[in-house]
Design a protein around this motif. Sequence first.
Motif, short mmCIF file in Angstrom:
data_model
loop_
_atom_site.label_atom_id
_atom_site.label_comp_id
_atom_site.label_asym_id
_atom_site.label_seq_id
_atom_site.Cartn_x
_atom_site.Cartn_y
_atom_site.Cartn_z
N GLU A 144 -4.16 10.39 1.96
CA GLU A 144 -5.06 9.52 1.24
C GLU A 144 -4.30 8.31 0.71
OE1 GLU A 144 -6.77 11.74 -1.90
OE2 GLU A 144 -7.82 13.14 -0.59
N ASP A 176 -11.44 5.51 1.38
CA ASP A 176 -10.32 4.55 1.36
C ASP A 176 -10.66 3.33 0.51
OD1 ASP A 176 -8.76 6.14 3.05
OD2 ASP A 176 -9.43 5.12 4.87
N ARG A 182 0.85 -1.19 0.00
CA ARG A 182 0.00 0.00 0.00
C ARG A 182 0.89 1.24 0.00
NH1 ARG A 182 -5.12 0.94 3.99
NH2 ARG A 182 -5.69 -0.93 2.81
N THR A 221 -2.61 1.74 8.56
CA THR A 221 -2.82 3.08 8.01
C THR A 221 -3.37 4.03 9.08
OG1 THR A 221 -3.20 2.18 5.79
CG2 THR A 221 -4.10 4.39 6.23
N TYR A 222 -4.28 3.52 9.88
CA TYR A 222 -4.84 4.30 11.00
C TYR A 222 -3.72 4.73 11.96
CZ TYR A 222 -7.60 5.00 15.31
OH TYR A 222 -8.17 5.49 16.47
N GLN A 263 -5.15 -1.63 6.75
CA GLN A 263 -5.95 -0.45 7.07
C GLN A 263 -5.73 0.01 8.51
OE1 GLN A 263 -7.76 1.24 4.73
NE2 GLN A 263 -7.86 2.81 6.32
N ALA A 320 -11.16 3.31 8.97
CA ALA A 320 -11.11 3.75 7.57
C ALA A 320 -12.26 4.70 7.31
CB ALA A 320 -11.22 2.54 6.64
N LYS A 321 -12.10 5.48 6.22
CA LYS A 321 -13.22 6.30 5.73
C LYS A 321 -13.68 5.68 4.41
CE LYS A 321 -10.03 9.65 3.65
NZ LYS A 321 -9.72 11.08 3.45
N LEU A 323 -12.86 -4.25 4.10
CA LEU A 323 -12.76 -2.82 4.38
C LEU A 323 -14.06 -2.21 4.92
CD1 LEU A 323 -10.62 -0.45 4.17
CD2 LEU A 323 -9.91 -2.76 3.58
N ALA A 334 -13.73 -2.22 8.49
CA ALA A 334 -12.80 -1.20 8.97
C ALA A 334 -13.46 0.18 9.01
CB ALA A 334 -11.56 -1.16 8.07
N VAL A 335 -14.32 0.47 8.04
CA VAL A 335 -15.07 1.73 8.06
C VAL A 335 -16.01 1.75 9.26
CG1 VAL A 335 -16.81 3.11 6.85
CG2 VAL A 335 -14.90 2.12 5.56
#
Length: 476
Positions: A317, A162, A98, A296-297, A293, A158-159, A149, A152-153
């Motif tokens: 992003e 993503d 990623r 990433t957070y 993810q 995540a948003k 994902l 994860a949202v």
Amino acid sequence: MEFKRVSPYKFVVEKHGNMRVDALLISSDKLIQYVEKDKALEQLLWVATLPGIVKYSIGMPDIHQGYAFPIGGVGAFFYDGGVVSPGGVGFDINCGVRVIKTNLKYDYIKDSLEELGKTLFKMIPAGLGSTSDYTFSIEESKRAMKLGLEWAVEKGFAKEEDIENIEDNGRLEADPDCVSRHAIERGREEFGTLGAGNHFLEVDKVVEIYDKDLANAWGLYEGQIVVWMHTGSRGLGHQIATDYLDLMRPKMEKFGFKLVDRDSVYFPIQEDLSQRYLLAMGSAANFAWVNRQVLTYFVRKAFSKVFGMDYEKLGMEILYDVAHNIAKQEQYEVNGKLETLLVHRKGATRSFPKGHPKLKGKFKETGQPVLLPGDMKRGSYILVGSEKSIKETFGSVAHGAGRVLSRHQAVKQITFEDVQKELQREGILLYTNDKVVAREEAPLAYKSIDLVVEPIVNEGLANLVARSKPLIVIKG
């Protein structure tokens, strides 16, 4: 073994013996010398013997010895009449890469690199057996493996945006009931962990743009700070591979299939056990996307802490996220007819061009980013998929630099002090929990990423967009 050169960067071993198809190698005069130094070619030729294989078995420029399939290997099989191979996917299911963009330039952060490195190293669980502060129940872990994902949202890692920047939107068809409790137990403590081996997290500077229009469309520019991460499904994926190898191995004889070694297991795709494996593999793939993810957070939190701004103001992003240990159902033209195939990519990256039906949103217009990490000194490339890769390599290219020294050889030849000095000369900060792993992963242990990219680009399988060089490297 005699190679027949069919173009400056394509070599063929014509089918012989039990081979059903030729073996195709994407390589160069400088790289071909490495192919017979381990069992990679032997493994590639074995892949060419498997039932239902289409066109040829394919070796990428980063090819080296793996389990069953070579790493840097691609094999596509008729979905009706072909086979699935857990070894052709690998033990680290959906090991992948990623890239996270920022709107920061090098000049802005250069005096904060040490603080950023220490903060990331403190916040990112790394190393063999590393666990996360986020441990979930068996049932919640299964939901993550089912939803990918979307989970994860839901959990705030995540948003929605993503999801658009992840291969397959971060979710494959999955059934966690096809996964053993032991595998789930191994995974539920590993959400947001880097692990060890060749896995890493890097803070890089974009040093060169090759395609200004495409870079602009993707929000890339010279001097920009980007974050690379490379990790997968950790113990969960390893256990799933182990479980299904053990389940399939004793039943192969029923179909007249023979083992070459312990991991050279393959099974008819249409069999119930194969379908269960693919659903378990999808569960591990979804977990791996969630794992990256949650990392990433953590990365976003670390940058926010150091620079005193919300991560959205820092422009953090996701550029893209690609798997490189996976088997996927895809359609290709074979002998003038559209066929459904199961494409195994073992240390190989998807490289779909613009307009491909599997791509969505802006990537349908531009083509898919292809992320090729090198070693921790020489940097990495961002490319874009091409139409030629669809015709010649089942939409696949290499996944990275590829080893030239085994881990054992690297530790014998290289000291930790050697690695530190080499990186210090380049101004690269290294943070690691394990000095032996750093020696195993020394730049000397890998092919030059420049040499790996050369045949891919010159054969037109993908096109250059940008290059980055490391500033901070975090290893397990």
